[in-house]
Write an enzyme that holds these catalytic residues in place. Structure first.
Site, mmCIF file in Angstrom:
data_model
loop_
_atom_site.group_PDB
_atom_site.id
_atom_site.type_symbol
_atom_site.label_atom_id
_atom_site.label_comp_id
_atom_site.label_asym_id
_atom_site.label_seq_id
_atom_site.Cartn_x
_atom_site.Cartn_y
_atom_site.Cartn_z
ATOM 1 N NE ARG A 1 103.728 102.271 62.183
ATOM 2 C CZ ARG A 1 102.640 101.611 62.554
ATOM 3 N NH1 ARG A 1 101.902 102.069 63.526
ATOM 4 N NH2 ARG A 1 102.280 100.500 61.943
ATOM 5 C CD1 TRP B 1 111.859 98.342 61.052
ATOM 6 C CD2 TRP B 1 110.941 96.345 60.651
ATOM 7 N NE1 TRP B 1 112.367 97.455 61.973
ATOM 8 C CE2 TRP B 1 111.829 96.231 61.750
ATOM 9 C CE3 TRP B 1 110.251 95.206 60.229
ATOM 10 C CZ2 TRP B 1 112.046 95.026 62.418
ATOM 11 C CZ3 TRP B 1 110.461 94.017 60.897
ATOM 12 C CH2 TRP B 1 111.347 93.939 61.977
ATOM 13 N N GLY C 1 102.746 95.307 56.270
ATOM 14 C CA GLY C 1 102.360 93.911 56.438
ATOM 15 C C GLY C 1 103.154 93.008 55.517
ATOM 16 C CD GLU D 1 109.723 96.525 80.994
ATOM 17 O OE1 GLU D 1 109.561 95.435 80.424
ATOM 18 O OE2 GLU D 1 109.626 97.614 80.398
ATOM 19 C CE LYS E 1 111.821 99.667 78.215
ATOM 20 N NZ LYS E 1 110.685 98.854 78.270
ATOM 21 C CG HIS F 1 120.192 75.730 89.384
ATOM 22 N ND1 HIS F 1 120.494 74.526 89.956
ATOM 23 C CD2 HIS F 1 119.392 76.382 90.265
ATOM 24 C CE1 HIS F 1 119.875 74.426 91.117
ATOM 25 N NE2 HIS F 1 119.198 75.553 91.331
ATOM 26 C CE LYS G 1 105.343 102.605 71.628
ATOM 27 N NZ LYS G 1 106.006 102.277 72.914
HETATM 28 C C1 G6P Z 1 107.281 95.890 70.907
HETATM 29 C C2 G6P Z 1 107.588 97.142 71.695
HETATM 30 C C3 G6P Z 1 107.489 96.857 73.189
HETATM 31 C C4 G6P Z 1 106.111 96.302 73.526
HETATM 32 C C5 G6P Z 1 105.762 95.084 72.656
HETATM 33 C C6 G6P Z 1 104.295 94.734 72.768
HETATM 34 O O1 G6P Z 1 108.263 94.937 71.132
HETATM 35 O O2 G6P Z 1 108.883 97.604 71.390
HETATM 36 O O3 G6P Z 1 107.707 98.045 73.906
HETATM 37 O O4 G6P Z 1 106.075 95.934 74.872
HETATM 38 O O5 G6P Z 1 105.998 95.363 71.273
HETATM 39 O O6 G6P Z 1 103.546 95.783 72.217
HETATM 40 P P1 G6P Z 1 102.045 96.104 72.582
HETATM 41 O O7 G6P Z 1 101.678 97.269 71.722
HETATM 42 O O8 G6P Z 1 101.249 94.876 72.238
HETATM 43 O O9 G6P Z 1 101.990 96.402 74.037
#
Ligand code: G6P
Length: 608
Positions: free
Chosen positions: A27, A75, A102, A481, A485, A504, A603
């Site tokens: 996470r 975090w 939170g 995407e 990545k 542009h 995550k």
């Molecule tokens: C974070 C993750 C991404 C994910 C995004 C949305 O940025 O690192 O991999 O696409 O959140 O997350 P979700 O759980 O809503 O798909």
């Protein structure tokens, strides 16, 4: 984002807490800590850095005896990553300990009031106010104190709480931040996410907003903030314990990339019946489907990119207008939604704060909402009117691969369903689409087997400073995407451009040796993108092209070509993204990056 684990049982708590926290590492975190009741007092140990530091500090938990405890990976939001800002936080007497996920939005106001009453603060965190506030309201009744505190908090939270004079209990409560409770064989647990408890149980309670869980050795009771008991049913989760292990792969990301054929198959096959698409979870009659005149997708990150791809498919195949929004923008824009507009929220975790808020916004407008969600029982799954699950299993690597692939095919299924019901697909077309869908898992497998060649190529780019990805139509969605990545795991700057937009502005950045990844899977756009490639290559760019098998003449212009097998043009994203994932992965590995836990990323983004 932060991770919470709590345990009360028959065996030492600290090793269970450390093990659970290790399953939440994905996470994202920068410090960790645990609190264990040792028979007379609550012992707390915290450490900046990786969980390994905390494990060493406590000799894998051996120096913290006791069978009741809470743990946390932090975090940093309020206050830098440090030992003192790490959780658990506690009151002055050390009799109440708290871990928190939170953000407490009104913590400064509360802090001032508590300081005026003589409370002293050790950390810069918002969480510490909760420990002192609990102390202020605690008169021997944990439930009463917790309720009093909750009334005074604004923001989102999940808490695990220990009271030294109720050492046979662990308390947990949440609002808008995920938290589960699990019934284990040797004790009961709380955690922010299912993988943390899979080793001990698969019978899970999803704690609702404002519900207080009271864990004892052999029971889990639930109360509302008025102290009234609540009946809840546990859900059995099918995920197996090994799903949260690396299983011989060097990284979770690699393992999860290799799981994509299965993920795609598992998401498609339950919805294919008698050569038709049947999506029972939609709960809509054909008439209700026909009544929908517009679709809106709201999501974040890669899930948003799935939406961008789906727009081309829904509009092209089903001739249904589709808008795609990033959730963080949608929620504050006072959006205009049509009466017959279906709102689709795509989310792997089902807990992304902005996506959840967007879902609530859409519901407030009175629109029908559909969640495309991977985590069973998550907040979005519970709150959306309808849920279509992607069957990707737990995804641990921060950078999504298999959940993204599952979301894509879920959107293909929906598009075909809508197109069919709206009379846009003939029997023959439907048959062809289904045949192509069924082939996808095998084709993905084939592309994965190409990984050695890609690894060699990727090794040449570990020192790259900028990379551009271009494409048109669905190929543009794939580029987005591919770019995400690469940048998220390798820290190389990269951007995705609609190929026609290059002229542009961005073309001024193309120079000798610059890597340009060009995606050309759409027959009708092939020549157009080819012209853009030529514009880049004449300016010295190195061209990596991903295209269909038949386009071999591209080798005259592109420097490195990856071919994808034949499929329906609407489904090419599922194939073209595979080499792009592998490329990003091997560049990151070559650079020595922490692939599964990239810096600063989380995550599950459960705060705004
Ligand atoms: C974070 C993750 C991404 C994910 C995004 C949305 O940025 O690192 O991999 O696409 O959140 O997350 P979700 O759980 O809503 O798909």
């Amino acid at each position: 984002m932060c991770g919470i684990v709590g345990f009360i049982g028959k065996k030492p708590a600290a090793p269970v807490l450390l093990d659970g926290l290790s399953k939440l590492e994905y996470r994202g975190y920068d410090s960790s800590g645990i609190a264990v009741y040792d028979g007379s007092t609550i012992q707390v140990k915290k450490a900046k850095g990786r969980l390994k530091v905390l494990s060493e500090l406590t000799h894998d938990g051996a120096t913290m005896p006791g069978t009741v405890g809470i743990g946390h990976t932090r975090w940093a939001t309020h206050g830098e990553p440090s030992d003192v800002n790490a959780h658990p936080h506690y009151n002055k007497a050390g009799t109440i300990a708290v871990v928190h996920n939170g953000i407490i939005e009104n913590y400064l106001k509360i802090k001032k009031r508590l300081q005026a009453k003589g409370y002293e603060f050790l950390s810069e965190t918002d969480t510490e106010v909760v420990a002192h506030l609990l102390d202020y309201y605690y008169k021997g009744e944990p439930l009463e104190a917790i309720s009093q505190v909750l009334y005074r908090l604004d923001g989102s939270y999940a808490f695990g709480i220990l009271f030294a004079d109720h050492p046979d209990k662990v308390y947990a409560v949440r609002k808008d931040s995920p938290l589960i409770a699990g019934i284990g064989r040797d004790g009961n647990l709380i955690a922010s996410d299912v993988p943390a408890v899979l080793k001990y149980t698969r019978d899970i309670y999803f704690i609702g907003n404002g519900e207080i869980a009271e864990l004892s050795l052999d029971a889990i009771a639930f109360y509302n903030t008025d102290g009234e008991s609540i009946e809840k049913e546990a859900k059995h989760i099918d995920w197996d314990e090994n799903a949260a292990e690396k299983g011989g792969y060097e990284h979770f990301m690699l393992k999860e990339m290799y799981e994509q054929p299965k993920t795609v198959r598992d998401t498609i096959s339950p919805r294919l019946k008698d050569n038709d698409i049947v999506i029972e979870e939609l709960g809509m009659t054909d008439e209700e489907i026909r009544a929908i005149d517009r679709i809106r997708v709201v999501a974040c990150g890669s899930a948003y990119h799935v939406g961008v791809s789906a727009k081309y498919i829904f509009e092209g195949m089903a001739r249904l207008p589709m808008e795609v929004d990033t959730a963080s923008e949608f929620r504050y824009r006072n959006p205009i939604l049509g009466e017959k507009e279906l709102v689709i929220i795509i989310s792997q975790s089902g807990e992304t704060a902005d996506s959840l808020a967007a879902l609530r916004e859409a519901k407030e407008h009175g629109n029908l909402t559909l969640g495309i969600v991977n985590v069973v029982g998550s907040s979005i799954a519970r709150e959306a009117d309808r849920v279509m699950y992607t069957w990707a299993g737990p995804e641990i690597a921060v950078a999504t691969t298999k959940a993204y692939s599952a979301q894509l095919v879920a959107m293909y299924l929906l598009a075909i369903k809508f197109a069919r019901v709206n009379g846009r697909l003939s029997d023959g077309q439907l048959k062809e689409y289904i045949t192509d869908l069924k082939k996808l898992p095998e084709q993905i497998e084939m592309l994965l087997n190409n990984d050695e060649r890609l690894q060699k190529f990727a090794n040449r780019y570990v020192a790259a400073k900028d990379v551009f990805f271009i494409g048109r139509g669905i190929d543009y969605a794939i580029s987005m995407e591919a770019s995400l990545k690469l940048k998220e795991i390798s820290y190389i700057h990269s951007d995705a451009y609609a190929a026609g937009e290059l002229k542009h502005g961005t073309i001024s950045l193309i120079e000798e040796g610059r890597l340009v990844g060009a995606i050309l899977t759409q027959k009708d756009l092939y020549k157009k993108t080819m012209s853009n490639i030529v514009e880049c290559s004449t300016r010295g760019a190195f061209i990596l092209a991903v295209t269909n098998e038949e386009n071999t003449e591209i080798e005259k212009i592109a420097d490195y070509v990856i071919y994808i097998p034949q499929t329906n043009p609407y489904f090419t994203n599922s194939l073209a993204i595979i080499p792009m994932q592998l490329f990003a992965y091997y560049v990151a590995v070559g650079k020595g990056c922490d692939v599964d836990k990239p810096r600063n990323l989380a995550k599950s983004v459960t705060v705004e």
